[in-house]
Motif scaffolding. Sequence first.
Motif, mmCIF file in Angstrom:
data_model
loop_
_atom_site.group_PDB
_atom_site.id
_atom_site.type_symbol
_atom_site.label_atom_id
_atom_site.label_comp_id
_atom_site.label_asym_id
_atom_site.label_seq_id
_atom_site.Cartn_x
_atom_site.Cartn_y
_atom_site.Cartn_z
ATOM 1 N N GLU A 275 8.615 20.914 31.574
ATOM 2 C CA GLU A 275 7.627 21.294 32.339
ATOM 3 C C GLU A 275 7.885 22.133 34.179
ATOM 4 O OE1 GLU A 275 2.813 22.155 33.789
ATOM 5 O OE2 GLU A 275 4.051 21.341 32.210
ATOM 6 N N PHE A 276 8.517 21.155 34.246
ATOM 7 C CA PHE A 276 8.397 21.588 36.029
ATOM 8 C C PHE A 276 10.277 21.743 35.459
ATOM 9 C CE2 PHE A 276 10.782 20.499 39.382
ATOM 10 C CZ PHE A 276 10.830 20.011 41.215
ATOM 11 N N LEU A 277 11.100 21.586 35.416
ATOM 12 C CA LEU A 277 12.441 22.123 35.738
ATOM 13 C C LEU A 277 11.960 23.290 34.693
ATOM 14 C CD1 LEU A 277 14.336 18.504 34.637
ATOM 15 C CD2 LEU A 277 14.100 20.290 36.841
ATOM 16 N N GLN A 278 11.451 23.528 33.814
ATOM 17 C CA GLN A 278 11.496 25.510 33.030
ATOM 18 C C GLN A 278 10.723 25.977 34.253
ATOM 19 O OE1 GLN A 278 8.796 24.387 30.032
ATOM 20 N NE2 GLN A 278 10.501 24.008 28.294
ATOM 21 N N ARG A 279 10.339 25.997 35.254
ATOM 22 C CA ARG A 279 9.888 27.040 36.499
ATOM 23 C C ARG A 279 10.848 27.089 37.205
ATOM 24 N NH1 ARG A 279 5.294 23.093 36.114
ATOM 25 N NH2 ARG A 279 6.088 22.162 38.373
ATOM 26 N N GLN A 280 11.609 25.899 37.409
ATOM 27 C CA GLN A 280 12.379 25.817 38.499
ATOM 28 C C GLN A 280 13.487 26.707 37.917
ATOM 29 O OE1 GLN A 280 12.676 24.612 41.602
ATOM 30 N NE2 GLN A 280 10.260 24.441 40.902
ATOM 31 N N HIS A 281 13.884 26.907 36.829
ATOM 32 C CA HIS A 281 15.268 27.305 35.834
ATOM 33 C C HIS A 281 14.780 28.955 35.416
ATOM 34 C CE1 HIS A 281 17.261 28.955 32.180
ATOM 35 N NE2 HIS A 281 17.808 27.841 32.669
ATOM 36 N N ALA A 282 12.841 29.406 35.419
ATOM 37 C CA ALA A 282 13.053 30.451 35.964
ATOM 38 C C ALA A 282 12.935 31.624 37.314
ATOM 39 C CB ALA A 282 11.100 30.807 35.098
ATOM 40 N N GLU A 283 12.956 30.348 38.639
ATOM 41 C CA GLU A 283 13.794 30.573 39.310
ATOM 42 C C GLU A 283 14.414 30.882 39.428
ATOM 43 O OE1 GLU A 283 12.447 31.516 43.282
ATOM 44 O OE2 GLU A 283 11.775 32.329 42.189
ATOM 45 N N LEU A 284 15.722 29.928 39.073
ATOM 46 C CA LEU A 284 16.697 30.634 39.483
ATOM 47 C C LEU A 284 17.424 31.520 38.494
ATOM 48 C CD1 LEU A 284 18.028 27.009 38.626
ATOM 49 C CD2 LEU A 284 18.941 28.357 40.856
ATOM 50 N N GLU A 285 16.410 31.646 37.915
ATOM 51 C CA GLU A 285 16.742 33.494 36.302
ATOM 52 C C GLU A 285 17.405 34.070 36.755
ATOM 53 O OE1 GLU A 285 18.876 33.562 34.173
ATOM 54 O OE2 GLU A 285 19.209 32.323 33.220
ATOM 55 N N ARG A 286 15.648 34.444 37.864
ATOM 56 C CA ARG A 286 15.856 35.809 38.835
ATOM 57 C C ARG A 286 16.537 35.909 40.040
ATOM 58 N NH1 ARG A 286 13.639 36.485 43.168
ATOM 59 N NH2 ARG A 286 13.325 34.933 44.545
ATOM 60 N N ARG A 287 16.257 34.779 40.341
ATOM 61 C CA ARG A 287 18.057 34.430 42.079
ATOM 62 C C ARG A 287 18.747 35.078 40.736
ATOM 63 N NH1 ARG A 287 17.502 29.515 43.799
ATOM 64 N NH2 ARG A 287 19.802 29.932 44.801
ATOM 65 N N LEU A 288 19.324 34.499 39.855
ATOM 66 C CA LEU A 288 20.703 34.770 39.201
ATOM 67 C C LEU A 288 20.389 36.929 38.606
ATOM 68 C CD1 LEU A 288 21.564 32.327 37.240
ATOM 69 C CD2 LEU A 288 23.300 33.142 39.044
ATOM 70 N N GLN A 289 19.422 37.168 38.795
ATOM 71 C CA GLN A 289 19.575 38.937 38.616
ATOM 72 C C GLN A 289 19.687 39.401 39.808
ATOM 73 O OE1 GLN A 289 15.843 39.511 36.360
ATOM 74 N NE2 GLN A 289 16.769 38.770 34.168
ATOM 75 N N GLU A 290 19.466 39.140 41.291
ATOM 76 C CA GLU A 290 19.061 39.405 42.590
ATOM 77 C C GLU A 290 20.500 39.711 42.539
ATOM 78 O OE1 GLU A 290 16.808 37.906 45.214
ATOM 79 O OE2 GLU A 290 14.520 38.359 43.481
ATOM 80 N N ILE A 291 21.118 38.465 42.399
ATOM 81 C CA ILE A 291 22.532 38.418 42.957
ATOM 82 C C ILE A 291 23.449 39.492 41.926
ATOM 83 C CG2 ILE A 291 23.981 36.283 42.634
ATOM 84 C CD1 ILE A 291 22.873 34.404 43.837
ATOM 85 N N ALA A 292 23.706 39.551 40.794
ATOM 86 C CA ALA A 292 24.540 40.301 40.085
ATOM 87 C C ALA A 292 23.902 42.048 40.647
ATOM 88 C CB ALA A 292 23.646 40.566 38.565
ATOM 89 N N ALA A 293 22.347 42.306 41.018
ATOM 90 C CA ALA A 293 22.151 43.410 41.507
ATOM 91 C C ALA A 293 23.017 43.567 42.757
ATOM 92 C CB ALA A 293 20.614 43.688 41.495
ATOM 93 N N SER A 294 23.329 42.823 43.270
ATOM 94 C CA SER A 294 23.677 42.805 44.991
ATOM 95 C C SER A 294 25.364 43.261 44.359
ATOM 96 C CB SER A 294 23.320 41.321 45.618
ATOM 97 O OG SER A 294 21.999 42.052 46.114
ATOM 98 N N LYS A 295 25.730 42.137 43.246
ATOM 99 C CA LYS A 295 26.929 42.671 43.472
ATOM 100 C C LYS A 295 27.513 43.463 43.173
ATOM 101 C CE LYS A 295 30.252 39.432 40.857
ATOM 102 N NZ LYS A 295 30.795 40.090 39.186
ATOM 103 N N ALA A 296 26.795 44.014 41.973
ATOM 104 C CA ALA A 296 26.995 45.628 41.451
ATOM 105 C C ALA A 296 27.183 46.833 43.006
ATOM 106 C CB ALA A 296 25.915 45.694 40.573
#
Length: 143
Positions: A76-97
């Motif tokens: 449960e704890f790591l699922q929250r951390q994983h969701a935050e990483l996914e959100r950050r990856l989307q932001e990074i992908a947008a910046s990269k584009a």
Amino acid sequence: MSIGELAEQFDLAPHVLRHWEAMGLLVPAARVNGRRRYTRDHTVQVMTIIRAKAGGMSLEQIREMLAISGQAGRREFLQRQHAELERRLQEIAASKALIEHIMECRADDFTRCPDYRRVAENAAAGLNLHENTCVAPEHSDRR
């Protein structure tokens, strides 16, 4: 191994390992003649802390993760951390584009380039971040 040897494996200063021990992140090393002696288990612990920090976890969050007993609570704890990483990856992908477009854009003012504006607007809306083809071909010569 000594504290210096363990720290050197990860390009850390020895005081970092002492701090992690004091915070309860790293199991204290056995002492031999008053000096800390570390094992391969400590190497795994240090790598776990480094990866968790690189993933954006605070030292307090890492301590919490390490203290959780039971797979369900940890998951449960790591699922929250994983969701935050996914959100950050989307932001990074947008910046990269956006950066990739700017590197290739031939416009004097890239903020006026129709292609760039489309990529920026799509990124802001969370849409197709990797599409770099112009929707208005008559403007593609401005790149």
